[in-house]
Structure formats: structure tokens, C-alpha cells
Design a protein around this motif. Sequence first.
Motif: not given
Length: 254
Positions: A166-167, A169-176
Amino acid sequence: MTIPASSSPRIEVHEDDRALATAVAGELLSRLADAQAAGRVPQIALTGGSIAEVVHREIARLAPGSEVDWTRVVVWWGDERFVEPGSPDRNADQAREAFLSVVGVPDENVHEVPTTAECATVEEAAAAYAEALTTAGAAELEVVMLGLGPDAHVASLFPGHPALDVRGATTVAVHDSPKPPPERVSLTFETLNRNRALWFLVSGEGKAEAVARALAGRTGAGGEAADVHDVPAVGVTGGEETIWFLDRASASRL
């Protein structure tokens, strides 16, 4: 004991997790006091995990002897589990009980990742946390503290996971997530790297191989440089300093 490294990271090896925690607490209190003396309102990112609880309690124990004004400290987390309020999986609840409430950090200065009661999806929680960072002007974090997983993951950035790429972006939603619970919010590499100081807090023999792999990748020892997709810890570095706080067990393969 300090092990000399061939590049910038400082590596401190302490007898056990208690000694490690005392060193981290003293270093943090000193750094926060210096930042405030220089006119800054320091913003820090905490980590979770078993070593974090020991460190947090040690900060609370040593805080009365420091010059830190806790009303002028702002607190974030490098990552958080997207779960219901009051869940034992929440990093924030442990930190409040062991440290933040004890030293008197004001509630408005403690920025938690939203829970499932506040956001319907982990994407919404990640977006809300990113907005909070922007609104609070957290362009640079005084100290980012990170644990290290046995697979060399940091925050909730796991080997081979799409979140690593991810570039912008400040945060990322993590799945799995390979480690439960499956849904998490993490700061991205770009955000974690906006720091003055980066500290890794690692204890236990189960982390020794990951420590060795991460430091080999960081110092250039042992052949080719490590790929961040295999060893996520090499994707983060300190702006002014990088310190590895280790106990003897976690340093046993260095």
C-alpha cells in the motif's frame, strides 16, 4: 550489553524482559522530556503484545521521577485489532490500564482505532483513523515502538500480505490476518517511517530467528538484502535513530 552493528541501528541486549522494559521506559521518559524542553508536543505510537505490558508498567513506575508533562503527550497505536469494545484483544485497553490512566494522559490525547461499535467495517475504521491522524497534525511521530512477530511482521504488516504494498495512504485495513483476530487496522510503512525514533521491543527465544533475519537484512550481512515481502521489519527505519531493545533469548541467534 551493546552489540556493534555495521550500520545505523543500535542493538541493546538486556538480561531479561524486565531489564529490557526498564531501559525502554528510561529512554522514553528522557526523550519525551527533551522533546518538550525543545518546544515540541511529542506524539508517540505504542505497540501491543506481552513485552508491551511489561514496558507500560515500567513507564508508569518510573514516571513520577521524570520531567515529562503527560498533558502534552499524544498517543497513537501502530496497529489495532478490529473487535468489539472491551475485547481482551484490544491493545488500547491494556495500555490505558497499565500506563496511560496511571500517568494522566488526557483522554483527548489518546487516539484509539475505532471499534466494531463505532464503524461497520474495518475499511471505515482505517479511514477514520487516518482522518484522526491528519486532523491532529501527526505529520511526524516522536517515537514509534514496534514489536516483532516470529515471522518478522511489524504492526499488522505480515509477510506476503497485500498491505505491504500500500502506497499513498496513512492506514490500511487488513483482512485475513495470519494471526487472529483476522481484521485489523495498521499504519502503513509510509506512516511508520515518519518518525524521529524507531524502537523495536523484542523478547523471547521464539523471536530469535526473526530478529536475526531482520538485522541481517538491515546491516547487509548474510548475503542479499532481505525482501520486505519476506521480512516486513526491514521496511521500517528511524529518522534520527533506530534501536533494537532485546533480551538475551531474542538475541540468541545474532
